[in-house]
Scaffold this active site. Sequence first.
Site, PDB file in Angstrom:
ATOM      1  N   HIS A 114      58.978   0.727 -23.912  1.00 37.36           N
ATOM      2  CA  HIS A 114      58.943  -0.634 -24.244  1.00 37.36           C
ATOM      3  C   HIS A 114      59.143  -1.686 -23.057  1.00 37.36           C
ATOM      4  O   HIS A 114      60.253  -1.365 -22.308  1.00 37.36           O
ATOM      5  CB  HIS A 114      60.175  -0.678 -25.404  1.00 37.36           C
ATOM      6  CG  HIS A 114      60.203  -2.181 -25.978  1.00 37.36           C
ATOM      7  ND1 HIS A 114      61.420  -2.597 -26.073  1.00 37.36           N
ATOM      8  CD2 HIS A 114      59.165  -2.867 -26.497  1.00 37.36           C
ATOM      9  CE1 HIS A 114      61.276  -3.702 -26.716  1.00 37.36           C
ATOM     10  NE2 HIS A 114      60.097  -3.999 -26.935  1.00 37.36           N
ATOM     11  N   ASP A 152      39.725  -7.820 -13.512  1.00 40.95           N
ATOM     12  CA  ASP A 152      38.053  -7.736 -13.027  1.00 40.95           C
ATOM     13  C   ASP A 152      38.002  -6.802 -11.976  1.00 40.95           C
ATOM     14  O   ASP A 152      39.181  -6.619 -11.267  1.00 40.95           O
ATOM     15  CB  ASP A 152      37.880  -9.425 -13.038  1.00 40.95           C
ATOM     16  CG  ASP A 152      38.416 -10.197 -12.006  1.00 40.95           C
ATOM     17  OD1 ASP A 152      38.917  -9.510 -11.139  1.00 40.95           O
ATOM     18  OD2 ASP A 152      38.567 -11.326 -12.447  1.00 40.95           O
TER      19      ASP A 152
END
Length: 131
Positions: free
Chosen positions: A20, A28
Amino acid sequence: MKKNGILNAPLSRVIAELGHTDYIVIADCGLPIPPGVERIDLALKPGLPAFLDTLELVLADMQVERAVFANEISQHNPVIEHAATSMLDGKPIGHVPHAEFKQLSRGARAVIRTGEASPYANVILYSGVIF
């Protein structure tokens, strides 16, 4: 042999190991990856695999609590931003300056480098819990 979900072993492992609030970056092909952060390089050539295809598959395997984009995506890549936001299906989304985004990437469990060759096609995905 695994037959469903993400077949890339390092990516599948990283998603399975997330706790968590841990986070990963889908990037990219131009985002600098900080030293010491695990690099999962999927890039084969410009555009392959695409950012959105990679995001779609990661979202199918990962419990995402929230996401963060660079502010600049809104002006320079609104088509990718809109599509990615739609895929996030109502999850909370934040925006930070690109310089801050790069700083945040230093704390990522991994940066997944795609072949995406369009500006600011990067997202931080924070892990949620399945219960």
